[in-house]
Design a protein around this motif. Structure first.
Motif, PDB file in Angstrom:
ATOM      1  N   PHE A 176       0.824  -1.129   0.061  1.00  0.00           N
ATOM      2  CA  PHE A 176      -0.189  -0.016   0.057  1.00  0.00           C
ATOM      3  C   PHE A 176       0.775   1.621   0.019  1.00  0.00           C
ATOM      4  O   PHE A 176       0.475   2.215  -0.714  1.00  0.00           O
ATOM      5  N   PRO A 177       1.859   1.244   0.645  1.00  0.00           N
ATOM      6  CA  PRO A 177       2.793   2.627   0.464  1.00  0.00           C
ATOM      7  C   PRO A 177       3.298   2.694  -0.922  1.00  0.00           C
ATOM      8  O   PRO A 177       3.475   3.855  -1.483  1.00  0.00           O
ATOM      9  N   VAL A 178       3.424   1.630  -1.682  1.00  0.00           N
ATOM     10  CA  VAL A 178       3.958   1.718  -3.090  1.00  0.00           C
ATOM     11  C   VAL A 178       2.885   2.190  -4.042  1.00  0.00           C
ATOM     12  O   VAL A 178       2.976   3.156  -4.676  1.00  0.00           O
ATOM     13  N   VAL A 179       1.842   1.626  -3.620  1.00  0.00           N
ATOM     14  CA  VAL A 179       0.316   2.175  -4.388  1.00  0.00           C
ATOM     15  C   VAL A 179       0.328   3.833  -4.056  1.00  0.00           C
ATOM     16  O   VAL A 179      -0.040   4.353  -5.146  1.00  0.00           O
ATOM     17  N   GLN A 180       0.577   4.111  -2.949  1.00  0.00           N
ATOM     18  CA  GLN A 180      -0.010   5.617  -2.701  1.00  0.00           C
ATOM     19  C   GLN A 180       1.439   6.482  -3.294  1.00  0.00           C
ATOM     20  O   GLN A 180       0.999   7.509  -3.821  1.00  0.00           O
ATOM     21  N   ALA A 181       2.519   5.915  -3.204  1.00  0.00           N
ATOM     22  CA  ALA A 181       3.692   6.622  -3.835  1.00  0.00           C
ATOM     23  C   ALA A 181       3.303   6.804  -5.521  1.00  0.00           C
ATOM     24  O   ALA A 181       3.696   7.796  -5.855  1.00  0.00           O
ATOM     25  N   ALA A 182       3.043   5.760  -5.969  1.00  0.00           N
ATOM     26  CA  ALA A 182       2.670   5.719  -7.446  1.00  0.00           C
ATOM     27  C   ALA A 182       1.698   6.677  -7.707  1.00  0.00           C
ATOM     28  O   ALA A 182       1.692   7.438  -8.820  1.00  0.00           O
ATOM     29  N   ALA A 183       0.553   6.703  -7.082  1.00  0.00           N
ATOM     30  CA  ALA A 183      -0.604   7.572  -7.311  1.00  0.00           C
ATOM     31  C   ALA A 183      -0.224   9.000  -7.195  1.00  0.00           C
ATOM     32  O   ALA A 183      -0.591   9.942  -8.019  1.00  0.00           O
ATOM     33  N   ASP A 184       0.467   9.431  -6.219  1.00  0.00           N
ATOM     34  CA  ASP A 184       1.186  10.637  -5.846  1.00  0.00           C
ATOM     35  C   ASP A 184       1.931  11.261  -6.908  1.00  0.00           C
ATOM     36  O   ASP A 184       2.106  12.293  -7.093  1.00  0.00           O
ATOM     37  N   ALA A 185       2.619  10.283  -7.533  1.00  0.00           N
ATOM     38  CA  ALA A 185       3.778  10.662  -8.568  1.00  0.00           C
ATOM     39  C   ALA A 185       3.070  10.775  -9.978  1.00  0.00           C
ATOM     40  O   ALA A 185       3.648  11.487 -10.871  1.00  0.00           O
ATOM     41  N   THR A 186       1.785  10.474 -10.126  1.00  0.00           N
ATOM     42  CA  THR A 186       1.102  10.650 -11.536  1.00  0.00           C
ATOM     43  C   THR A 186      -0.094  11.322 -11.348  1.00  0.00           C
ATOM     44  O   THR A 186      -0.589  11.686 -10.343  1.00  0.00           O
TER      45      THR A 186
END
Length: 317
Positions: A58-68
């Motif tokens: 879930f941290p990876v999911v959130q970081a990916a969303a924040d970057a795009t």
């Protein structure tokens, strides 16, 4: 690729969607750049896996969303026995809110025994793990369908999306190969991954071989029969295990055979779970897989991202 097609049973041909699995995070900025590049290249989704030894999903999911801005994010797939369903509902709802409604929630029964052993989680027989998967799905549906914020405290987030779980939450992906897990997928999933990985008899749990083209036919047909009238509404997902750029497909297949359990050269060339050839040949493989099996949602593992990018360019229109 040739063989009996299933497309005749479909009402329409879905447009392709493309995605990539994230295995590691060398740094925050490296992950952000990878996700931005994927979005720019025409990929639709970045997925995080759920394995010990890999980053927390879930941290990876959130970081990916924040970057795009528009890239969808998801899990491919969470091991259901690792998660308490109520707490998972909270995680998923939070991720859906903070991503602006871009989450796709993937669930599976778990298949790596050593991860369970390391985590101190009982390794149950496959049937019990599938039962746990189904219980997790039905519990999530209940939490998503009934306002999470109505619980004591009133601060729990509610999913933005109401497109999956019969309109109660984000889209659900269920992946697997066996009869029981594919039957669960047929009952509940919006996106079905026919994983095409079979446990090798006599080998330690987690030692797999790839399905042949004929086996993929049978697995898709089995799952469509279990899905019944909703089969045409399902998005069919293909997880490509290797992308092998070459100008000589047969020579590349001959080199691969020694690394693949029980696969002949012809099996290696025909299976949908390997992409071999030039970008144009790989694009044609995927068109043929969509026609034959219905696979329109295609994921590659991160190590093969660069080799796959030209194929996305050919098919993204």
């Amino acid at each position: 690729m040739c063989g009996p097609g299933l497309l005749g049973t479909l009402r329409h041909v879905r447009a392709f969607r493309f995605s990539v699995n994230v295995f590691g995070i060398p740094s925050r900025e490296a992950l952000r750049e990878r996700c931005r590049r994927a979005e720019s290249a025409g990929f639709h989704t970045v997925f995080a896996a759920d394995h010990l030894g890999a980053p927390a999903p879930f941290p990876v999911v959130q970081a990916a969303a924040d970057a795009t801005e528009h890239l969808r994010v998801g899990t491919l797939v969470l091991n259901a026995p690792f998660w308490n369903p109520a707490l998972l509902a909270r995680e998923a709802a939070t991720a859906d809110v903070l991503s602006g409604g871009r989450l796709e929630l993937g669930l599976g029964a778990g298949h790596m025994k050593h991860e369970f052993d390391t985590a101190g989680i009982p390794w149950e027989p496959f049937g019990a793990r599938v039962d746990r998967l189904e219980e997790t799905i039905t519990t999530l549906r209940r939490f998503f369908a009934t306002d999470l914020a109505a619980l004591p405290g009133g601060l729990s987030p509610v999913p933005v999306q109401r497109t999956g779980f019969d309109g109660s939450g984000p889209p659900l992906i269920v992946g697997g190969t066996g009869d029981r897990v594919l039957s669960v997928a047929a009952r509940y999933a919006d996106i079905i991954g026919v994983a095409g990985a079979f446990q090798v008899p006599g080998e330690p749990p987690g030692t797999f071989r790839l399905a042949t083209a004929a086996e993929a036919d049978e697995r898709v047909r089995f799952t469509r029969e279990r899905a019944g009238g909703r089969a045409d509404d399902v998005e069919w997902h293909l997880l490509v295990q290797m992308v092998v750029p070459t100008t000589d497909r047969r020579a590349a297949a001959e080199e691969l055979v020694g690394r693949l359990h029980g696969m002949s050269v012809e099996d290696t060339l025909e299976t949908p779970y390997l992409l071999i050839g030039t970008p144009a040949q790989m694009a044609e493989q995927l068109r043929a897989s969509r026609e034959r099996y219905g696979f329109s949602y295609v994921t590659v593992h991160a190590p093969y991202y660069e080799a796959f990018e030209p194929v996305v360019e050919l098919l993204r229109g």
